[in-house]
Design an enzyme around this catalytic site. Structure first.
Site, PDB file in Angstrom:
ATOM      1  N   GLY A 121       0.778  -1.245   0.000  1.00 19.97           N
ATOM      2  CA  GLY A 121       0.000   0.000   0.000  1.00 19.97           C
ATOM      3  C   GLY A 121       0.803   1.285   0.000  1.00 19.97           C
ATOM      4  O   GLY A 121       0.391   2.275  -0.589  1.00 19.97           O
ATOM      5  N   LYS A 175      -7.931   7.257   9.321  1.00 19.17           N
ATOM      6  CA  LYS A 175      -9.399   7.267   9.406  1.00 19.17           C
ATOM      7  C   LYS A 175      -9.897   7.611  10.805  1.00 19.17           C
ATOM      8  O   LYS A 175     -11.103   7.838  10.980  1.00 19.17           O
ATOM      9  CB  LYS A 175      -9.959   5.904   8.974  1.00 19.17           C
ATOM     10  CG  LYS A 175      -9.855   5.611   7.482  1.00 19.17           C
ATOM     11  CD  LYS A 175     -10.583   4.313   7.140  1.00 19.17           C
ATOM     12  CE  LYS A 175     -10.431   3.948   5.674  1.00 19.17           C
ATOM     13  NZ  LYS A 175     -11.017   2.613   5.376  1.00 19.17           N
ATOM     14  N   ARG A 179      -4.378   0.338  -7.594  1.00 18.35           N
ATOM     15  CA  ARG A 179      -3.193   0.892  -6.915  1.00 18.35           C
ATOM     16  C   ARG A 179      -2.493   1.962  -7.745  1.00 18.35           C
ATOM     17  O   ARG A 179      -1.866   2.859  -7.214  1.00 18.35           O
ATOM     18  CB  ARG A 179      -2.167  -0.214  -6.633  1.00 18.35           C
ATOM     19  CG  ARG A 179      -2.539  -1.185  -5.544  1.00 18.35           C
ATOM     20  CD  ARG A 179      -1.318  -1.995  -5.128  1.00 18.35           C
ATOM     21  NE  ARG A 179      -1.666  -3.222  -4.415  1.00 18.35           N
ATOM     22  CZ  ARG A 179      -1.948  -3.287  -3.116  1.00 18.35           C
ATOM     23  NH1 ARG A 179      -1.926  -2.195  -2.379  1.00 18.35           N
ATOM     24  NH2 ARG A 179      -2.242  -4.440  -2.552  1.00 18.35           N
ATOM     25  N   ASP A 233      -5.485  -0.378  -2.715  1.00 17.13           N
ATOM     26  CA  ASP A 233      -6.165  -1.271  -3.653  1.00 17.13           C
ATOM     27  C   ASP A 233      -7.513  -1.736  -3.150  1.00 17.13           C
ATOM     28  O   ASP A 233      -7.831  -1.663  -1.962  1.00 17.13           O
ATOM     29  CB  ASP A 233      -5.316  -2.528  -3.883  1.00 17.13           C
ATOM     30  CG  ASP A 233      -5.369  -3.467  -2.672  1.00 17.13           C
ATOM     31  OD1 ASP A 233      -5.111  -2.992  -1.543  1.00 17.13           O
ATOM     32  OD2 ASP A 233      -5.693  -4.650  -2.843  1.00 17.13           O
ATOM     33  N   ASP A 285      -6.631   2.174   9.561  1.00 14.15           N
ATOM     34  CA  ASP A 285      -8.071   1.892   9.604  1.00 14.15           C
ATOM     35  C   ASP A 285      -8.392   1.325  10.986  1.00 14.15           C
ATOM     36  O   ASP A 285      -8.555   2.070  11.938  1.00 14.15           O
ATOM     37  CB  ASP A 285      -8.393   0.923   8.458  1.00 14.15           C
ATOM     38  CG  ASP A 285      -9.871   0.619   8.328  1.00 14.15           C
ATOM     39  OD1 ASP A 285     -10.668   1.177   9.091  1.00 14.15           O
ATOM     40  OD2 ASP A 285     -10.243  -0.183   7.443  1.00 14.15           O
ATOM     41  N   SER A 286      -8.427   0.013  11.140  1.00 15.93           N
ATOM     42  CA  SER A 286      -8.713  -0.569  12.458  1.00 15.93           C
ATOM     43  C   SER A 286      -7.513  -0.437  13.394  1.00 15.93           C
ATOM     44  O   SER A 286      -7.652  -0.535  14.607  1.00 15.93           O
ATOM     45  CB  SER A 286      -9.072  -2.051  12.310  1.00 15.93           C
ATOM     46  OG  SER A 286      -7.907  -2.813  12.034  1.00 15.93           O
ATOM     47  N   THR A 328      -2.980  -3.674  11.948  1.00 15.80           N
ATOM     48  CA  THR A 328      -1.677  -3.845  11.294  1.00 15.80           C
ATOM     49  C   THR A 328      -0.601  -3.080  12.039  1.00 15.80           C
ATOM     50  O   THR A 328       0.465  -3.622  12.372  1.00 15.80           O
ATOM     51  CB  THR A 328      -1.740  -3.343   9.832  1.00 15.80           C
ATOM     52  OG1 THR A 328      -2.854  -3.961   9.185  1.00 15.80           O
ATOM     53  CG2 THR A 328      -0.465  -3.664   9.084  1.00 15.80           C
ATOM     54  N   GLU A 378       3.140   4.179   6.630  1.00  8.75           N
ATOM     55  CA  GLU A 378       1.891   3.467   6.324  1.00  8.75           C
ATOM     56  C   GLU A 378       1.085   4.225   5.281  1.00  8.75           C
ATOM     57  O   GLU A 378       1.162   5.452   5.209  1.00  8.75           O
ATOM     58  CB  GLU A 378       1.039   3.355   7.601  1.00  8.75           C
ATOM     59  CG  GLU A 378       1.114   2.004   8.283  1.00  8.75           C
ATOM     60  CD  GLU A 378       0.295   0.912   7.603  1.00  8.75           C
ATOM     61  OE1 GLU A 378      -0.014   1.008   6.396  1.00  8.75           O
ATOM     62  OE2 GLU A 378      -0.020  -0.059   8.298  1.00  8.75           O
ATOM     63  N   ASP A 379       0.322   3.502   4.500  1.00  6.70           N
ATOM     64  CA  ASP A 379      -0.596   4.161   3.572  1.00  6.70           C
ATOM     65  C   ASP A 379      -1.818   4.683   4.316  1.00  6.70           C
ATOM     66  O   ASP A 379      -2.231   5.817   4.136  1.00  6.70           O
ATOM     67  CB  ASP A 379      -0.991   3.199   2.434  1.00  6.70           C
ATOM     68  CG  ASP A 379      -1.410   1.817   2.929  1.00  6.70           C
ATOM     69  OD1 ASP A 379      -1.286   1.530   4.141  1.00  6.70           O
ATOM     70  OD2 ASP A 379      -1.865   1.004   2.105  1.00  6.70           O
TER      71      ASP A 379
END
Ligand code: IMP
Ligand code: MG
Length: 185
Positions: free
Chosen positions: A51, A138, A172, A166, A110-111, A114, A106-107
């Site tokens: 990413g 986010k 991408r 992606d 989110d949660s 990762t 990092e791209d």
């Protein structure tokens, strides 16, 4: 010929939210912030593939101080649009982190699953410092081990694609970032 009531094109399914100029401008600013923040010591940028590949390539060209770069590969999404929560490490570089300022690139956060997994792992390798630079945040993660120090954009909670991001390995390459709409036909 009658216009066809065809399926929407690849492009029409995506609403652009950050165009290439906006991204380039913000990435240059981030590069300047990173340059200013690390005034001494060895700096290692660690990009998360796949990413962050495009972000990393642009960011390093805006960092006006010496640094090394490495990549690490973790996967949390399957083919869908939501995180599985289970993070697998697919490639772990053999580089030495000890005594270096490590900046994880990092791209998107989110949660946070990762990042949390990677932060726990990297802390065991005795870096001089560990920080996170993410292009998109986010702000959904409730229990981040480490808040990103450098954030490109506070992103909407939608599913985003382009500029490295992606959907099932598609999109991408897009030079912009957009919200992927549900396909209705
Ligand atoms: P997390 O573990 O849920 O924070 O998700 C992190 C990883 O999932 C990112 O590095 C991306 O590869 C992927 N991801 C999260 N949100 C999106 C999105 O909106 N579009 C595409 N990929 C995403
Ligand atoms: Mg990723």
């Amino acid at each position: 010929m009658q216009p066809q009531a065809s399926k929407p094109t690849e492009w029409r399914e995506i609403d652009v939210i950050y165009d290439p100029e906006t991204i380039a401008g913000r990435v240059r600013e981030l590069g300047a912030e990173v340059t200013e923040y690390y005034d001494s010591g060895e700096l290692l940028l660690l990009g998360t593939l796949k990413g962050s590949f495009m972000f990393m390539a642009d960011l390093v060209r805006s960092i006006a101080r010496a640094h090394q770069l490495e990549f690490i590969v973790a996967a949390s999404y399957g083919k869908g649009v939501s995180s599985s929560g289970h993070v697998r490490l697919l490639y772990d570089p053999q580089a030495v982190f000890e005594g270096k300022h490590v900046l994880l690139i990092e791209d998107i956060v989110d949660s946070g699953a990762t990042l949390n997994r990677l932060v726990r792992l990297l802390r065991t390798r005795d870096p001089l410092s560990l920080d996170i630079c993410t292009l998109l945040h986010k702000h959904l993660a409730a229990d981040l081990q480490l808040e990103p120090r450098f954030v490109g954009f506070d992103a909407p909670a939608d599913f985003l694609v382009g500029y490295g991001l992606d959907y099932a390995e598609r999109y991408r390459h897009l030079p912009f970032i957009g919200i992927m709409q549900e396909v209705d036909g």
